[in-house]
Design a protein around this motif. Structure first.
Motif, mmCIF file in Angstrom:
data_model
loop_
_atom_site.group_PDB
_atom_site.id
_atom_site.type_symbol
_atom_site.label_atom_id
_atom_site.label_comp_id
_atom_site.label_asym_id
_atom_site.label_seq_id
_atom_site.Cartn_x
_atom_site.Cartn_y
_atom_site.Cartn_z
ATOM 1 N N TRP A 93 0.801 -1.213 0.000
ATOM 2 C CA TRP A 93 0.000 0.000 0.000
ATOM 3 C C TRP A 93 0.839 1.271 0.000
ATOM 4 O O TRP A 93 0.313 2.375 -0.057
ATOM 5 C CB TRP A 93 -0.928 0.014 1.210
ATOM 6 N N CYS A 94 2.160 1.139 0.041
ATOM 7 C CA CYS A 94 3.069 2.275 0.190
ATOM 8 C C CYS A 94 3.455 2.851 -1.180
ATOM 9 O O CYS A 94 4.112 2.190 -1.976
ATOM 10 C CB CYS A 94 4.311 1.808 0.943
ATOM 11 N N GLY A 95 3.044 4.078 -1.446
ATOM 12 C CA GLY A 95 3.370 4.747 -2.705
ATOM 13 C C GLY A 95 4.863 4.965 -2.904
ATOM 14 O O GLY A 95 5.409 4.634 -3.959
ATOM 15 N N PRO A 96 5.592 5.518 -1.920
ATOM 16 C CA PRO A 96 7.035 5.696 -2.084
ATOM 17 C C PRO A 96 7.785 4.367 -2.290
ATOM 18 O O PRO A 96 8.801 4.331 -2.964
ATOM 19 C CB PRO A 96 7.467 6.376 -0.782
ATOM 20 N N CYS A 97 7.238 3.270 -1.734
ATOM 21 C CA CYS A 97 7.852 1.955 -1.953
ATOM 22 C C CYS A 97 7.780 1.566 -3.425
ATOM 23 O O CYS A 97 8.719 1.009 -3.982
ATOM 24 C CB CYS A 97 7.165 0.884 -1.103
ATOM 25 N N ARG A 98 6.636 1.877 -4.047
ATOM 26 C CA ARG A 98 6.491 1.586 -5.475
ATOM 27 C C ARG A 98 7.389 2.490 -6.304
ATOM 28 O O ARG A 98 7.880 2.096 -7.363
ATOM 29 C CB ARG A 98 5.032 1.733 -5.900
ATOM 30 N N LEU A 99 7.608 3.721 -5.831
ATOM 31 C CA LEU A 99 8.472 4.640 -6.564
ATOM 32 C C LEU A 99 9.927 4.200 -6.541
ATOM 33 O O LEU A 99 10.643 4.354 -7.523
ATOM 34 C CB LEU A 99 8.367 6.058 -5.982
ATOM 35 N N ILE A 100 10.387 3.679 -5.429
ATOM 36 C CA ILE A 100 11.793 3.297 -5.301
ATOM 37 C C ILE A 100 12.072 1.893 -5.840
ATOM 38 O O ILE A 100 13.217 1.535 -6.097
ATOM 39 C CB ILE A 100 12.268 3.422 -3.829
ATOM 40 N N ALA A 101 11.039 1.095 -6.074
ATOM 41 C CA ALA A 101 11.216 -0.297 -6.508
ATOM 42 C C ALA A 101 12.079 -0.442 -7.761
ATOM 43 O O ALA A 101 12.981 -1.286 -7.779
ATOM 44 C CB ALA A 101 9.861 -0.975 -6.701
ATOM 45 N N PRO A 102 11.882 0.349 -8.831
ATOM 46 C CA PRO A 102 12.761 0.193 -10.000
ATOM 47 C C PRO A 102 14.220 0.504 -9.690
ATOM 48 O O PRO A 102 15.126 -0.144 -10.221
ATOM 49 C CB PRO A 102 12.193 1.186 -11.016
ATOM 50 N N ALA A 103 14.477 1.464 -8.811
ATOM 51 C CA ALA A 103 15.857 1.797 -8.441
ATOM 52 C C ALA A 103 16.491 0.666 -7.640
ATOM 53 O O ALA A 103 17.673 0.350 -7.818
ATOM 54 C CB ALA A 103 15.891 3.100 -7.640
ATOM 55 N N VAL A 104 15.707 0.025 -6.781
ATOM 56 C CA VAL A 104 16.232 -1.105 -5.999
ATOM 57 C C VAL A 104 16.508 -2.287 -6.924
ATOM 58 O O VAL A 104 17.525 -2.976 -6.784
ATOM 59 C CB VAL A 104 15.248 -1.476 -4.859
ATOM 60 N N GLU A 105 15.622 -2.527 -7.894
ATOM 61 C CA GLU A 105 15.856 -3.582 -8.894
ATOM 62 C C GLU A 105 17.146 -3.294 -9.659
ATOM 63 O O GLU A 105 17.951 -4.187 -9.903
ATOM 64 C CB GLU A 105 14.682 -3.673 -9.877
ATOM 65 N N TRP A 106 17.325 -2.038 -10.057
ATOM 66 C CA TRP A 106 18.530 -1.637 -10.778
ATOM 67 C C TRP A 106 19.770 -1.877 -9.916
ATOM 68 O O TRP A 106 20.783 -2.386 -10.401
ATOM 69 C CB TRP A 106 18.434 -0.156 -11.166
ATOM 70 N N ALA A 107 19.700 -1.522 -8.632
ATOM 71 C CA ALA A 107 20.841 -1.690 -7.729
ATOM 72 C C ALA A 107 21.205 -3.160 -7.568
ATOM 73 O O ALA A 107 22.381 -3.503 -7.482
ATOM 74 C CB ALA A 107 20.540 -1.063 -6.373
ATOM 75 N N LEU A 163 20.598 6.603 -4.638
ATOM 76 C CA LEU A 163 20.764 5.219 -4.178
ATOM 77 C C LEU A 163 22.173 4.728 -4.487
ATOM 78 O O LEU A 163 22.804 4.088 -3.653
ATOM 79 C CB LEU A 163 19.717 4.309 -4.812
ATOM 80 N N LYS A 164 22.673 5.047 -5.665
ATOM 81 C CA LYS A 164 24.044 4.647 -6.045
ATOM 82 C C LYS A 164 25.060 5.314 -5.122
ATOM 83 O O LYS A 164 25.983 4.663 -4.627
ATOM 84 C CB LYS A 164 24.327 5.007 -7.493
#
Length: 177
Positions: A93-107, A163-164
């Motif tokens: 249910w967390c909007g910021p979690c969905r926003l950061i998900a592609p960056a975490v996948e990239w990392a 994140l990097k």
């Protein structure tokens, strides 16, 4: 006898004015960012009759190296890992979690071999949330040698560049210590 209604879609005073529709048909729209994997899946879909989506062929989509774990797997995946582990505490249910998900996948792909990345569902693991004092979502914590790296906890969404920078500084200080 014809009556004119406020909700009559054909009555417009100007050619550029919007069509008036009943309030009951208006829906609140939300923008939900999709991961690159979701876009790949949608690209292989075709809309069939009556708006049903169907896949055009067999699709095998692997969404990065990020694994979602629970409390039972935490000690083996995180505390006993030989690599440093970036733990991402998230919720559906967390909007910021969905926003950061592609960056975490990239990392997870960018730092492959240097760190391992796992996700922990906030709602399903209240004991871990309490133990590591996760007060905001998303929260990132780096673990090395079974211990939380000092000053590694970050709350809130961040860009890929931040994140990097965050991971580079932590890995540099963690390797020296």
């Amino acid at each position: 006898m014809a009556t004119t209604s406020f909700f009559n879609a054909t009555s417009t005073s100007h050619p550029l004015s919007p069509t008036i529709r009943p309030i009951s048909t208006h829906r609140r729209l939300q923008f939900v960012p999709l991961s690159p994997c979701s876009y790949a899946k949608l690209a292989r879909c075709r809309v069939g009759p009556v708006g049903q989506r169907r896949l055009t062929g067999r699709v095998s989509i692997r969404c990065g190296a990020v694994k979602t774990i629970g409390q039972s797997e935490f000690s083996t995946e995180v505390l006993e890992s030989e690599l440093p582990v970036l733990v991402d505490f998230v919720a559906d249910w967390c909007g910021p979690c969905r926003l950061i998900a592609p960056a975490v996948e990239w990392a997870s792909q960018e730092f492959e071999g240097r760190i391992k990345v796992v996700k922990i569902d906030h709602d399903a693991n209240p004991q871990l949330i309490e133990k590591y004092k996760v007060y905001g979502l998303p929260t990132l914590i780096l673990f090395k040698n079974g211990q939380e790296v000092p000053d590694s906890k970050r709350e809130g969404a961040m860009t890929k560049a931040k994140l990097k920078e965050y991971l580079d500084s932590l890995l540099e200080s963690a390797s020296v210590a």
